[in-house]
Structure formats: structure tokens, C-alpha cells
Design a protein around this motif. Structure first.
Motif, PDB file in Angstrom:
ATOM      1  N   ARG A   1      -8.709   1.054  -0.966  1.00  0.00           N
ATOM      2  CA  ARG A   1      -7.616   0.803  -1.904  1.00  0.00           C
ATOM      3  C   ARG A   1      -6.290   1.406  -1.465  1.00  0.00           C
ATOM      4  N   VAL A   2      -6.310   2.303  -0.516  1.00  0.00           N
ATOM      5  CA  VAL A   2      -5.069   2.846   0.034  1.00  0.00           C
ATOM      6  C   VAL A   2      -4.627   1.896   1.149  1.00  0.00           C
TER       7      VAL A   2
ATOM      8  N   LEU B   1       4.928  12.227   0.477  1.00  0.00           N
ATOM      9  CA  LEU B   1       4.137  11.034   0.766  1.00  0.00           C
ATOM     10  C   LEU B   1       4.691   9.839   0.006  1.00  0.00           C
ATOM     11  N   ARG B   2       4.492   8.663   0.565  1.00  0.00           N
ATOM     12  CA  ARG B   2       4.708   7.402  -0.135  1.00  0.00           C
ATOM     13  C   ARG B   2       3.419   6.604   0.012  1.00  0.00           C
ATOM     14  N   VAL B   3       2.798   6.301  -1.098  1.00  0.00           N
ATOM     15  CA  VAL B   3       1.459   5.707  -1.082  1.00  0.00           C
ATOM     16  C   VAL B   3       1.473   4.368  -1.805  1.00  0.00           C
TER      17      VAL B   3
ATOM     18  N   ARG C   1      -6.110  10.824   3.802  1.00  0.00           N
ATOM     19  CA  ARG C   1      -6.275   9.445   3.336  1.00  0.00           C
ATOM     20  C   ARG C   1      -7.501   9.327   2.422  1.00  0.00           C
ATOM     21  N   ALA C   2      -8.591  10.007   2.792  1.00  0.00           N
ATOM     22  CA  ALA C   2      -9.805   9.973   1.969  1.00  0.00           C
ATOM     23  C   ALA C   2      -9.559  10.597   0.593  1.00  0.00           C
ATOM     24  N   ALA C   3      -8.751  11.655   0.547  1.00  0.00           N
ATOM     25  CA  ALA C   3      -8.407  12.260  -0.740  1.00  0.00           C
ATOM     26  C   ALA C   3      -7.616  11.284  -1.601  1.00  0.00           C
ATOM     27  N   LEU C   4      -6.720  10.532  -0.976  1.00  0.00           N
ATOM     28  CA  LEU C   4      -5.959   9.527  -1.711  1.00  0.00           C
ATOM     29  C   LEU C   4      -6.865   8.384  -2.167  1.00  0.00           C
TER      30      LEU C   4
ATOM     31  N   LEU D   1       1.037   7.481   8.190  1.00  0.00           N
ATOM     32  CA  LEU D   1       0.048   8.552   8.283  1.00  0.00           C
ATOM     33  C   LEU D   1      -0.849   8.313   9.500  1.00  0.00           C
ATOM     34  N   ASN D   2      -0.986   9.343  10.316  1.00  0.00           N
ATOM     35  CA  ASN D   2      -1.811   9.294  11.523  1.00  0.00           C
ATOM     36  C   ASN D   2      -3.161   9.935  11.201  1.00  0.00           C
TER      37      ASN D   2
END
Length: 225
Positions: free
Chosen positions: A108-109, A95-97, A70-73, A127-128
């Protein structure tokens, strides 16, 4: 184009897996700056693929905790700009973001769905943050390129695939041709006015991605029987 390349990474790993654990890498990350050309309708030659991916990065698989994915996204979101595109923005497979770029940095995610790695039939689930996910990517962003220190600092290295991204994509094009493009909601931008989102406009090979999922189910069934 980015979707097809990311799908190619996943497909390459699934096809050559030695055992069922090796198949549990359903997510791919591709930095947009590694893609330098697109394809026109018609025959695709090796020269076209080399133009699209000229840097010839090495593929590697890692295990990454959900909170770091998540942090990378979030880092990817911080790099996005319509007026001045940044090569660090990620293209994805598995993935679906949903991003809301009006929110503060690191918020922002707003939603991430990931393909379940331990389901009998692959499906998308939220995402867990505490779960470990298999990810395939190039050594460039794994080593912190484009500012992805969160990957460099937190990835648990599983396997150096060794194959080049160019070769993996070439094999994908060969096996999946003809390629069909369509719109897909892997990446969406939402805000308070458009909560349902608008597509990023990226092309994808929807039919071929379904083929990948079918291959994934076949591999899982084969190793369990």
C-alpha cells in the motif's frame, strides 16, 4: 497537529546537536494515538500541550534501514481506517508518503520521499531500501507499541535523547510562535481514479517547517566551515 509535533521532535534534535553527525536525524515518526487534543486559535499554555501529549514519552534516535522504514509505513497503512481510526497510524516529519489503500497488505505504500541526510542542501529523494536513515521517535513505538515490531527488531539505537515529547513540543511552540497552519502533502491517499492523490487533511506548520530546514542548513554549514 501531528505534523507540528513531529516537526518539534526534529527541531529539538537539530537545535541541541553536539556535532554534524548528531544533526543527521531528519525524520520523525509519531503514533497518532499519542495525540489526545488539538489547539484552538489563541494563546497556547503548557496545560494545552500536556493535554495534547499526556503520556510523556521519552525521545530516542535510531538508525533504520530504508526497507524497514518502508515496512513501518506499510504497518501504518494497515491500521488506517476512516470509519474507525487507529492510534497506530503514523504522523511524520521529513517524509512524503503516498498510500493506495486499495492495494493488498504490504503493497500500500506506493511512494516515499525522504529528506536526504548527506546533501549540502536538504532535499527530498526517493527512499532507498538499502540506506540507513536517522529517525527520532518515542520509546513507546520503538519498543514495539502499536504493533511496530519492525522498529523494535531492526532499529540500531543511536542515542537516548532523554527529553520528554511534551517538553520538546513545548520548546518548539515557544521558539516558533506564532504557529501558522496550512495543508501539506506529507501524507496522500491515491488510487486508480485519483493518481495525483488527495490530502489526508492533516494540518501542518509549513512556514515553521521551512524554518527547520533553514536551521538544518545553518547547522551543516557551521560544522563544515
Amino acid at each position: 497537529m501531528g505534523n507540528a509535533i513531529a516537526d518539534g521532535f526534529v527541531y529539538h534534535n537539530l537545535k541541541d546537536a553536539d556535532d554534524v553527525n548528531g544533526t543527521k536525524v531528519y525524520i520523525a515518526l509519531v503514533n497518532g494515538g499519542s495525540i489526545r487534543a488539538t489547539f484552538s486559535r489563541g494563546q497556547i499554555l503548557m496545560g494545552n500541550i500536556s493535554e495534547a501529549q499526556p503520556f510523556r514519552g521519552t525521545l530516542e534516535t535510531i538508525q533504520l534501514q530504508g526497507k524497514y522504514l518502508r515496512a513501518a509505513l506499510e504497518h501504518s497503512a494497515s491500521l488506517h481506517s476512516v470509519s474507525k481510526p487507529d492510534g497506530g497510524f503514523l504522523q511524520v516529519s521529513g517524509l512524503r508518503v503516498k498510500y493506495n489503500l486499495n492495494k493488498p497488505v504490504n503493497q500500500r505504500v506506493v511512494d516515499v520521499q525522504a529528506i536526504c541526510s548527506d546533501c549540502n542542501i536538504p532535499k527530498y529523494e526517493p527512499l532507498n531500501n538499502n540506506k540507513m536513515y536517522g529517525v527520532i521517535l518515542t520509546n513507546f513505538i520503538l519498543s514495539g507499541g502499536d504493533g511496530y515490531t519492525v522498529l523494535k527488531d531492526n532499529a540500531r539505537q543511536e542515542h537516548v535523547v532523554g527529553n520528554l515529547d511534551t517538553d520538546a513540543f513545548a520548546a518548539y511552540v515557544r521558539d516558533m510562535s506564532p504557529l501558522y497552519t496550512a495543508m501539506e502533502d506529507r501524507i496522500e491517499f491515491v488510487d486508480d481514479n485519483y493518481p495525483c492523490g488527495i490530502s489526508s487533511g492533516l494540518e501542518t506548520t509549513r512556514t515553521n517547517y521551512h524554518t527547520i530546514l533553514s536551521l538544518l542548513f545553518t547547522i551543516i554549514y557551521h560544522f563544515h566551515c
